[in-house]
Design a protein around this motif. Sequence first.
Motif, PDB file in Angstrom:
ATOM      1  N   LEU B 208       0.901  -1.173   0.143  1.00 37.56           N
ATOM      2  CA  LEU B 208       0.103   0.102   0.058  1.00 37.56           C
ATOM      3  C   LEU B 208       0.663   1.505   0.027  1.00 37.56           C
ATOM      4  CD1 LEU B 208      -2.972  -0.955   2.344  1.00 37.56           C
ATOM      5  CD2 LEU B 208      -2.850  -1.342  -0.051  1.00 37.56           C
ATOM      6  N   SER B 209       2.274   1.075   0.292  1.00 36.94           N
ATOM      7  CA  SER B 209       2.974   2.390   0.300  1.00 36.94           C
ATOM      8  C   SER B 209       3.418   2.738  -1.124  1.00 36.94           C
ATOM      9  CB  SER B 209       4.138   2.001   0.899  1.00 36.94           C
ATOM     10  OG  SER B 209       4.890   1.144   0.701  1.00 36.94           O
ATOM     11  N   ARG B 210       3.310   1.781  -2.043  1.00 37.12           N
ATOM     12  CA  ARG B 210       3.412   2.110  -3.525  1.00 37.12           C
ATOM     13  C   ARG B 210       2.414   1.461  -4.270  1.00 37.12           C
ATOM     14  NH1 ARG B 210       8.938   1.962  -7.048  1.00 37.12           N
ATOM     15  NH2 ARG B 210       8.348   3.479  -8.524  1.00 37.12           N
ATOM     16  N   THR B 211       1.201   2.205  -4.364  1.00 39.57           N
ATOM     17  CA  THR B 211       0.170   1.519  -5.259  1.00 39.57           C
ATOM     18  C   THR B 211       0.284   1.478  -6.737  1.00 39.57           C
ATOM     19  OG1 THR B 211      -0.977   3.545  -5.005  1.00 39.57           O
ATOM     20  CG2 THR B 211      -1.386   2.157  -3.122  1.00 39.57           C
ATOM     21  N   TYR B 212       1.200   2.075  -7.398  1.00 37.91           N
ATOM     22  CA  TYR B 212       1.383   2.037  -8.639  1.00 37.91           C
ATOM     23  C   TYR B 212       1.873   0.718  -9.394  1.00 37.91           C
ATOM     24  CZ  TYR B 212      -0.062   6.877  -8.493  1.00 37.91           C
ATOM     25  OH  TYR B 212      -0.684   8.049  -8.049  1.00 37.91           O
ATOM     26  N   ILE B 213       2.644   0.066  -8.661  1.00 34.04           N
ATOM     27  CA  ILE B 213       3.678  -0.904  -9.281  1.00 34.04           C
ATOM     28  C   ILE B 213       3.638  -2.184  -8.027  1.00 34.04           C
ATOM     29  CG2 ILE B 213       5.737   0.056  -8.326  1.00 34.04           C
ATOM     30  CD1 ILE B 213       6.837  -1.170 -10.951  1.00 34.04           C
ATOM     31  N   PRO B 214       3.112  -3.500  -8.468  1.00 31.03           N
ATOM     32  CA  PRO B 214       3.343  -4.466  -7.597  1.00 31.03           C
ATOM     33  C   PRO B 214       4.630  -4.760  -7.096  1.00 31.03           C
ATOM     34  CG  PRO B 214       2.778  -5.575  -9.606  1.00 31.03           C
ATOM     35  CD  PRO B 214       2.772  -3.949  -9.807  1.00 31.03           C
ATOM     36  N   VAL B 215       4.851  -4.826  -5.581  1.00 27.48           N
ATOM     37  CA  VAL B 215       6.016  -5.085  -5.098  1.00 27.48           C
ATOM     38  C   VAL B 215       6.662  -6.526  -5.488  1.00 27.48           C
ATOM     39  CG1 VAL B 215       5.134  -6.114  -2.864  1.00 27.48           C
ATOM     40  CG2 VAL B 215       7.107  -4.977  -2.976  1.00 27.48           C
ATOM     41  N   ALA B 216       5.859  -7.604  -5.908  1.00 33.41           N
ATOM     42  CA  ALA B 216       6.490  -8.849  -6.385  1.00 33.41           C
ATOM     43  C   ALA B 216       5.450  -9.387  -7.463  1.00 33.41           C
ATOM     44  CB  ALA B 216       6.745  -9.679  -5.397  1.00 33.41           C
ATOM     45  N   VAL B 217       6.006 -10.008  -8.140  1.00 35.47           N
ATOM     46  CA  VAL B 217       4.978 -10.709  -9.324  1.00 35.47           C
ATOM     47  C   VAL B 217       5.364 -12.179  -9.313  1.00 35.47           C
ATOM     48  CG1 VAL B 217       4.115 -10.844 -11.705  1.00 35.47           C
ATOM     49  CG2 VAL B 217       4.744  -8.673 -10.751  1.00 35.47           C
TER      50      VAL B 217
END
Lengths: 350, 554
Positions: B208-217
């Motif tokens: 939720l701290s960086r909602t534009y890009i997934p933290v991991a895929v």
Amino acid sequence: MANSVSDLSIVRQINTQHADLVHDVSYSYNGRRMATCSSDQTVKIWDLGEDNEWHMTASWQAHPSNIWRVVWAHPEFGHVIATCSFDKSIAIWEEIGLARRDSGEQINTWQKKLSLAECKASVTDVKFAPHYLGLILGFCSADCWVYICELPDISEMNLYRSYRYDTKVSCSCLSWNPSRITPPLVAVGSDTVSGGISKVFIYKFIQEEPKGLKELVSPISVPGPVRDVAFAPHMGRSFFQLAIAARNVHIFRLYPTDDNFNKNQSDSFNVEEVATLEKHKSQIWRVEWNITGTVLASSGDDGQVRLWKANYSGKWDSCATIRDSEVVNKIILKLYEYQVKIQKLGKLES
Amino acid sequence: MVLFLYYKSSLGHFIATSLNTGQIQLWKYDWKRDLCIAHTYEDCQRSVNSLTFDPYRPNLLYAGSQSQIVVFDLREKKLVSTYLDREDAVRDLRFPYSDRSEFATAHDSGKVMIWDTRKSDKCLRVISCHAHVVFSCDWHPTNNQRMVTAGRDQYIKVWDLSDSVESAVYTILTYAGVRKVRWRPGHDDQCASYGSMAWDCDINIWDLSRTYIPVAVLKNHSQVISGLIWRDSNSLISSSADNRILLDELKNPHIPAKDATPSSLTFNAYGHLCTAIRTPVADKERKVSVPDLDHFGKDLVLDEDDTDGSLSDDAPSSSYAFTSAMSDDGEIGIGALDGEVSIFSFQAPGHMPTEAFEYASLENDGDNSESYSKPTELVADLFVTKPTPEMIVRSWKFSDIIPDLLKSYADEGDVQTCVSIIAALGERFDVTSINEETVVNWYNYYLEILDKFELWNAHNELIKTAHYSAIRELSFSWPYNTGCNNCKKVVNKAGCCNICKKQAALCSVCHLPVKGLYVWCHGCGHGGHLQHMKEWIKKNHVCPTGCKHRCEYD
């Protein structure tokens, strides 16, 4: 002043109001317009006004995900840009003037002309082919495919034809060779690192039927993941220059081996490394040539932009460094505070 | 469709499955590891989308179907209660992680409803979450007042339920409809999701701290994902249509932010470099900066004779002067002063033909003529005041080295010099000495540069003077008839009116004939030199001829 490194401070800063990292910035053909794209899913268009300031004239959400690249088409196709995104698609946008209903005043808006979702993974780069080939788009994705997409007309975007080629490794960047008289070449860089090195592939785009891509020379290997490739503007040279951004900046030359260089035939090249530029000492993210292909700019993880130039003997060296002036100012301020402290201490002691 | 659910309680190990028909089968998994049907519930008439055992009342099984929520008792083997009786399909049914008497359901209408298990007639809260179907919802593992929802409208939203008016505290827009979302245990700000589209087979983990890009895929599945459950904070189990169930340990996930370009560059024709540089995330300001490299280019010109700085608008005119200063037998001399390279004729040193000045006045409307008279003085210095024999460079037949010279300049990227020399030599240039295609190519590149600088006049002048048909074909012109300012009759080829017997296209400001760009007002037809008219219109509003028309120019 030759080869001495000069510091260029930043002359103008524009607060883009992007909510996340700006991933790409690109000048239009004549340099009077600028497009930026960001992780915050928006594309912004900037115009150089009469007052010589940059004004944001458009900002819209172009993709429902991070936008990696934005590029301008040649003005003969109109005001057209292409974007590629993490959402596995590319989009083509055209600026259209609309008369406002209430006042009749003309406003310009950007309309989506085409959205191509052919890839199975993030589309990492998109580039327009040289304009004399027509409206052709090259893009590559992290799922190992390179696509060439021929668009017949900006008004009939849906009649496109696309060709693809499997590179077998994840692609990160793409560049068209801007030569008019040799067959169009496409350089594709990969960020898959195996054994410490990654590859740059050079393909020929065959314009006769059956159209498609053909690998020309064995791939160029460089250490570290390749993040950007850029063919220099050709300007009638007898060879091609290719800049690669990996762990270092590399400059390669491609010499055609046969005499048919000008006859649209040349199929084989001698690849020769001209320079490995190591001064960044960190991962390089972008390389860009100036209009004549004589100055190369590169930006790295070290937060610096360096300009490179060849001297008379053909040796490439850094000729300028651009730093963020704010950072420099902060350092100067720190130094000043430190000096004041020392002076105070000196007074106390005396 | 078969939906599986495994359950372990004090009553034993149970698996519940549902079919499209609405039939729910309860399987018992006994200590002999045999699986047998314990009971079949046939009270649901429509397909069941979600099944959940009540974690706090072990004898209850909740089923969300196309139209209602039904609760079965495992011991009494019968329908206990029905919660909803209207046409709104239930997509997901979740109990909170802490012991409460509530549960939440996600609905096709875009709403999430929160129910009390003791009140089957009316729900506690209705939250309008999404524009389309809500596919999934989940309670926060530690914070009872937080909930995440995901829907077909491509949004993942995090809700704060502490207030009576629910608000979305975080909104994540993803690239496809989201089929399921589950909080990551142990990480209060992270959740995992997968998409509903057939081409989307990745599991994204969001922070939720960086909602534009997934933290991991997680990219391990080759087909659309059908289920997801967190095993613990660092491993999750997922199933997919490729008939595989995978346990991901999250050791080396793909991190997209690592491949995101943190800085970018672009050059324009004027040598301006624009860069976008990462600034610390804290101040949230992204900056684009344009360093002005003008002085940098000039330094390089003086030091290294670079080409990019010297590509200025006077370039074509200097090449023109070079042509006219050329002597007839084709011998040239080169003299350098102040870092400028000028080429002069030896045979007629002090003489500059007038064409050079006419061209200059055409380009600059005559007001820059001072700068163009400078070469004359220079020539005079070089050839008139110092006519000593040793000063004169030996003449040589230059035509043999021209192809090599041109190629060498081209390899340095100095296409301007190549084209200037060819244009200057004109017919004297031996066409057979170099491949015509190459020359046409050089012309094309140079024209493109002029194009980028928006030097349309120089561009067209170069095309006009080219000796190659391939270049001249680039120019297409439409003839227009010019009318006389006085009597409105068509003027003759010389630009004179046959009736009034005077020059038609005179500048209204300076009263001299206009060559090159002529600008006129569409209202009264009066006009003149572009520069003169510009200056006039800045200070005045009426026509310079005195016709009292209020001229309008764009």
